[in-house]
Design an enzyme around this catalytic site. Structure first.
Site, PDB file in Angstrom:
ATOM      1  CB  SER A   1      -0.952  -0.043   1.197  1.00  0.00           C
ATOM      2  OG  SER A   1      -2.011   0.869   1.048  1.00  0.00           O
TER       3      SER A   1
ATOM      4  CG  ASP B   1      -4.456  -4.910  -2.900  1.00  0.00           C
ATOM      5  OD1 ASP B   1      -4.739  -5.362  -4.024  1.00  0.00           O
ATOM      6  OD2 ASP B   1      -5.319  -4.546  -2.086  1.00  0.00           O
TER       7      ASP B   1
ATOM      8  CG  HIS C   1      -5.470  -3.408   1.479  1.00  0.00           C
ATOM      9  ND1 HIS C   1      -5.003  -3.044   0.233  1.00  0.00           N
ATOM     10  CD2 HIS C   1      -4.905  -2.540   2.364  1.00  0.00           C
ATOM     11  CE1 HIS C   1      -4.197  -1.985   0.356  1.00  0.00           C
ATOM     12  NE2 HIS C   1      -4.122  -1.672   1.630  1.00  0.00           N
TER      13      HIS C   1
END
Length: 400
Positions: free
Chosen positions: A202, A228, A358
């Site tokens: 992220s 992700d 996630h």
């Protein structure tokens, strides 16, 4: 199950043995409102297992162990935190000469011989311990590999002066990561940096991409992997970020209660990883609400001024930096136009894990480790055997 129901089932079916019926009844009594067991993680090298486009029938391989007992929360549903020493050999405290009072914290396992160093940067609100379980899986597959999992400023056990203004600009975080790598080299007494694989989740994906794009690591950098996050979907997600934050609990009664929430909400889908990483997200504080003294270490709401800065230009830098490129996603819907075109042109490796959330590296650490180890092997320059130079052959008197 009542005696009447059991008798009816036995008389009608005639095939259900009594021990199975008793086991089913025991499960009903034990489950209650406890956590459901999580599925066992499967090592499967077939592309069909990780491709979101595979809609046909998939024939299971023997490695899938379909009838094995699921892993996850053990019977009794223990939520006891797992110490960091289970996964790393030491912790490092790295001081910044530019910012007095700022001491970076990192978890370290040294590389062996000429093994690579995986440098891992977490996402916003997380910590280096989010990579603990996947680091262990990497070491199983590459015993010579080293791991450096950092806590960025404002996160984990990194200490910042209380009077200092919050600075989480991408340029600052990228410079911090470079400083931590160089400080680790000095503290470990290395003559030169080992071969480096940057890994970021992220926000961390944006940080490692920026560092790779800057070229500051030179020939030490073999490649970088991003988990992700892509520019297009990240910018879209910022619209609803505050709404998401408002749904999180303000605090918890205990660390175990926080672990329980992360697993039940499926924020982290692997209970072992949750038991390892969640403890670093919290700290005990004195509040008026004594029933929930464990509060978030990082105030994500306060980071809002930096959100756009993190992700603007990410796709261009990801495609333009030197070194191998790997993108792991939980769904192809996260790809933006620029990365879709780049993927069609073969500019980077892409793997999709639709069964993960996630936090890919925490949800499916075995599959993530497989991807990272394969990625390293494809980019390992030490394995290349170059032909001798023509000039050297002529000096040796050999015919060319």
């Amino acid at each position: 199950m009542s005696d009447l129901q059991r008798a009816w089932a036995k008389s009608k079916l005639g095939l259900v043995p009594e021990p199975f019926m008793e086991f089913e009844e025991d499960n009903e009594e034990q489950n209650g409102d406890q956590l459901p067991e999580l599925p066992e993680h499967v090592d499967d090298d077939s592309s069909s297992a990780s491709s979101v486009s595979s809609a046909g029938t998939i024939i299971p391989t023997p490695s899938q162990k379909l009838f094995a007992r699921p892993q996850g929360v053990t019977r009794g549903r223990t939520l006891e935190p797992i110490p960091w020493t289970t996964y790393f050999e030491r912790e490092l405290h790295l001081r910044s000469s530019d910012s007095p009072g700022l001491t970076f914290h990192a978890y370290m396992t040294s590389p062996v011989g000429k093994g690579p160093l995986f440098v891992m940067h977490h996402g916003a609100g997380s910590s280096g311990l989010s990579f603990a379980v996947v680091s262990s899986e990497i070491r199983k597959r590459l015993p010579s590999a080293g791991i450096l999992a950092v806590d960025s400023r404002g996160h984990g056990s990194t200490e910042s002066p209380e009077s200092s203004e919050l600075d989480l600009r991408l340029a600052t975080l990228s410079a911090d990561l470079y400083l931590m790598i160089q400080s680790t080299k000095e503290q470990m007494g290395w003559r030169e940096l080992p071969s480096i694989m940057l890994v970021g989740h992220s926000l961390g994906g944006a940080v490692v991409t920026d560092l790779a794009y800057s070229g500051r690591l030179g020939t030490s950098l073999l490649g970088y992997a991003v988990f992700d996050v892509v520019e297009g979907s990240a910018m879209d997600a910022l619209q609803s970020m505050q709404t998401y934050l408002s749904t999180r609990p303000v605090g918890f009664t205990s660390v175990e209660n926080a672990i329980d929430w992360h697993v039940r909400s499926r924020t982290i889908r692997n209970s072992v990883s949750a038991r390892t990483s969640v403890q670093a997200l919290l700290r005990r504080v004195e509040t008026t609400d004594a029933s929930r003294p464990w509060r978030w270490r990082t105030n994500l709401g306060a980071t809002q001024p930096f959100w756009e800065d993190w992700f603007v230009g990410l796709s261009k830098k990801f495609l333009g930096a030197k070194g191998g490129k790997l993108l792991l996603l939980a769904g192809t819907d996260r790809l933006d136009t620029e990365l879709t075109i780049g993927q069609m042109q073969g500019k980077y490796a892409l793997q999709v894990f639709p069964e993960a959330g996630h936090f890919i590296h925490e949800d499916i650490p075995e599959q993530t480790a497989n991807s990272l180890c394969d990625f390293y092997r494809r980019n390992d320059r030490s394995a290349l055997v170059l032909p001798p130079k023509v000039s050297d052959l002529l000096k040796q008197g050999k015919k060319v």
